[in-house]
Design a protein around this motif. Structure first.
Motif, PDB file in Angstrom:
ATOM      1  N   GLU A  68      42.411  46.358  45.700  1.00 10.55           N
ATOM      2  CA  GLU A  68      43.486  45.386  45.861  1.00 10.55           C
ATOM      3  C   GLU A  68      42.963  43.969  46.043  1.00 10.55           C
ATOM      4  O   GLU A  68      43.664  43.000  45.763  1.00 10.55           O
ATOM      5  N   SER A  69      41.732  43.850  46.513  1.00  6.88           N
ATOM      6  CA  SER A  69      41.163  42.528  46.756  1.00  6.88           C
ATOM      7  C   SER A  69      39.652  42.591  46.622  1.00  6.88           C
ATOM      8  O   SER A  69      39.048  43.677  46.648  1.00  6.88           O
ATOM      9  N   ASP A 109      40.088  42.593  42.689  1.00  8.63           N
ATOM     10  CA  ASP A 109      41.418  42.927  42.185  1.00  8.63           C
ATOM     11  C   ASP A 109      41.422  42.828  40.662  1.00  8.63           C
ATOM     12  O   ASP A 109      40.466  42.371  40.043  1.00  8.63           O
TER      13      ASP A 109
END
Length: 349
Positions: A245-246, A304
């Motif tokens: 996600e990051s 991401d």
């Protein structure tokens, strides 16, 4: 920019760690990973050739599938994607390799190519009594050059009378000959390895730092050799993909793998690499003895989806880059996620 994928045909895949996802090589996994890659419009697949792993706590690469057998199966299972199998030049006579390649090319409708593996991991061959002696570290590309010449004569004419230092043909025959070109991939990073690829290959695997400046330097080296040979050869830089996600989350995942690396296995890998640290093979040292040897020193592209896509796109824009070659860890989930989140961002690259 073409997108390629290393196949999951060896246990532990490309991360030697006690906390990385674990899978055993099996046909179901290989086929499903390939079908997912084709579904998401990847351009090519490559399976490695391996006969001995590195023991340690997780026994990485002690279990593996046969490269050409997998690609023969995928020639029937897939419809569009390019397939590269790997051949070990010390184990398979060039005439047999030529026939196997021609057969799989026919099975796939002309979608097959070969990765030429010249052999630097000495224990793979001593275990079979097939190591030709340590001079092979210096002469392996001369041997491979003759090997490729024999195959190409057979593919082109169906007959060879090649006479060389390592191979002697006497009215050797091959039939039927392939109806589509069988492209070749090479992986040597030394000057001699790049010369070999520039003279006989179509694509060169490139391993280095994950930045465009380093890739540009590697591509210039390759093209300089290709210019001497009067040929055009594209590079396929290799990258380990960690999509989360990051960037911070992806870095945490990699740090966990790093802190829990299978140190005995990495030590065995490094010891084997040191066997090949000749004056002309400094690249082997850079490749295998880096701080991230537990990931085969493949440069990381992590973060991401947008970050990963932008990074890959920047590599694709470097002159001389034909495509990128990607490895994952949990192939059934990682390829799906990459296909859904990153591939749409790369459309048109």
């Amino acid at each position: 920019m073409r997108i390629g994928m290393f196949m999951p045909t060896m246990n532990q895949n490309w991360v030697f760690s006690n906390t990385s996802p674990v899978s055993m090589p099996e046909w179901f996994l290989a086929e499903q990973a390939a079908l997912k890659a084709e579904h998401y419009n990847f351009d090519f697949l490559l399976s490695a050739v391996k006969f001995r792993g590195f023991d340690g706590d997780t026994s990485p690469w002690n279990y593996s599938l046969d490269s050409l057998s997998v690609m023969a199966g995928l020639a029937v299972s897939t419809k569009r994607i390019k397939l590269f199998g790997s051949i070990a030049t010390l184990l398979t006579p060039p005439v047999l390799a030529a026939k196997q390649a021609a057969t799989i090319s026919d099975m796939s409708g002309g979608r097959f190519g070969l990765n030429i593996v010249t052999g630097w991991e000495k224990p793979e061959y001593t275990q079979m009594g097939l190591w030709p002696g340590d001079q092979h570290f210096q002469t392996r590309y001369d041997h491979a050059d003759e090997y490729v010449r024999v195959m190409r004569e057979l593919w082109a004419k169906g007959q060879s009378d090649f006479r060389g230092t390592y191979f002697q043909m006497e009215d050797c025959r091959l039939g039927p000959t392939p109806t589509a070109p069988i492209e070749l991939v090479c992986a040597g990073q030394s000057d001699r390895g790049m010369q070999f690829c520039a003279e006989v290959g179509d694509y060169q695997f490139v391993v280095g730092k994950p930045d465009v400046e380093s890739l540009a330097v590697q591509n210039v080296r390759l093209q300089a050799q290709a210019d001497k040979a009067g040929r055009t050869v594209g590079s396929f830089p290799l990258f380990q993909i960690v999509l989360r996600e990051s960037v911070a989350e992806a870095e945490d995942v990699v740090q966990d793998w790093r802190e829990n690396m299978d140190f005995p296995a990495v030590t065995n890998l490094m010891g084997i690499a040191q066997e090949d640290l000749t004056e002309n093979e400094e690249s082997t040292k850079n490749l295998m003895l880096g701080s991230d040897a537990f990931m085969i020193s493949f440069p990381l592209v992590l973060g991401d989806a947008k970050t990963v896509a932008e990074k890959l796109r920047s590599f694709g824009e470097v002159p001389g880059t034909a495509g990128v070659m990607l490895s994952f860890q949990d192939y059934l989930s990682d390829v799906d996620r990459f296909g859904r989140e990153v591939m749409p961002l790369l459309a048109g690259s």
